[in-house]
Design a protein around this motif. Structure first.
Motif, short mmCIF file in Angstrom:
data_model
loop_
_atom_site.label_atom_id
_atom_site.label_comp_id
_atom_site.label_asym_id
_atom_site.label_seq_id
_atom_site.Cartn_x
_atom_site.Cartn_y
_atom_site.Cartn_z
N ALA A 2 58.10 -11.29 -20.16
CA ALA A 2 58.73 -9.89 -20.98
C ALA A 2 59.59 -9.11 -19.56
O ALA A 2 58.82 -9.17 -19.00
CB ALA A 2 58.00 -9.40 -21.62
N THR A 3 60.41 -7.93 -19.86
CA THR A 3 60.78 -7.32 -18.61
C THR A 3 60.63 -6.18 -19.89
O THR A 3 61.37 -6.04 -20.73
CB THR A 3 62.46 -7.86 -18.46
OG1 THR A 3 62.55 -7.74 -18.85
CG2 THR A 3 62.08 -9.42 -17.42
N LYS A 4 61.17 -4.90 -18.47
CA LYS A 4 61.31 -3.46 -19.09
C LYS A 4 62.55 -3.46 -18.61
O LYS A 4 63.05 -3.45 -16.97
CB LYS A 4 60.21 -3.20 -19.00
CG LYS A 4 59.91 -2.27 -18.18
CD LYS A 4 58.48 -1.33 -17.62
CE LYS A 4 58.09 -1.40 -16.16
NZ LYS A 4 57.06 0.09 -16.57
N THR A 5 63.68 -1.91 -19.73
CA THR A 5 65.02 -1.62 -18.54
C THR A 5 64.60 -0.34 -19.62
O THR A 5 64.34 0.76 -20.34
CB THR A 5 65.79 -2.03 -19.72
OG1 THR A 5 65.92 -4.05 -19.51
CG2 THR A 5 67.54 -2.05 -19.21
N PHE A 6 65.09 0.25 -18.21
CA PHE A 6 65.17 2.10 -18.54
C PHE A 6 66.24 2.42 -19.76
O PHE A 6 67.59 1.70 -19.48
CB PHE A 6 65.39 2.52 -17.48
CG PHE A 6 65.35 4.01 -16.88
CD1 PHE A 6 64.68 5.12 -16.79
CD2 PHE A 6 67.17 4.54 -17.17
CE1 PHE A 6 64.49 6.44 -17.67
CE2 PHE A 6 67.13 5.61 -17.43
CZ PHE A 6 66.19 6.91 -17.18
N GLU A 68 61.31 2.89 -21.99
CA GLU A 68 62.35 2.09 -21.30
C GLU A 68 62.25 0.76 -22.64
O GLU A 68 61.40 0.74 -23.93
CB GLU A 68 61.14 1.74 -20.63
CG GLU A 68 61.13 1.95 -19.40
CD GLU A 68 60.55 2.22 -18.19
OE1 GLU A 68 60.67 2.12 -16.74
OE2 GLU A 68 59.27 1.32 -18.32
N ALA A 69 62.71 0.09 -22.75
CA ALA A 69 63.12 -1.36 -23.80
C ALA A 69 62.62 -2.29 -23.26
O ALA A 69 62.70 -2.58 -22.27
CB ALA A 69 64.53 -1.44 -24.20
N ILE A 70 61.17 -2.69 -23.67
CA ILE A 70 60.96 -4.23 -23.53
C ILE A 70 61.84 -5.34 -24.48
O ILE A 70 61.90 -5.20 -25.47
CB ILE A 70 59.31 -4.54 -24.07
CG1 ILE A 70 58.87 -2.94 -23.69
CG2 ILE A 70 58.45 -5.38 -23.88
CD1 ILE A 70 57.43 -2.83 -24.41
#
Length: 72
Positions: A2-6, A68-70
């Motif tokens: 998983a990654t997170k995006t501002f 932030e979106a995961i």
């Protein structure tokens, strides 16, 4: 993995408006949206203090909330 995006950030200034009948502080919050992801904490503190000086209420403090979106 998983990654997170501002997504967004919001600057919040808290002020005291006195005490209620129970002796608790009555807080007033002013929010400022569209804060850049690259804004440093030092710069946000400086801006928060500068903006707070424009208000008549006693300044309590500054905070920043980020969203932030995961993504899987």
């Amino acid at each position: 993995m998983a990654t997170k995006t501002f997504e967004k950030a919001t600057l919040r200034l808290k002020f005291s408006q006195g005490l209620n009948e129970k002796g608790q502080v009555i807080e007033k919050t002013k929010t400022y949206q569209n804060i850049s992801e690259q804004a440093s904490l030092d710069n946000l503190a400086i801006v928060g203090t500068a903006l707070a000086s424009l208000f008549e209420y006693p300044f309590i403090g500054t905070s920043v909330a980020t969203q932030e979106a995961i993504q899987d």
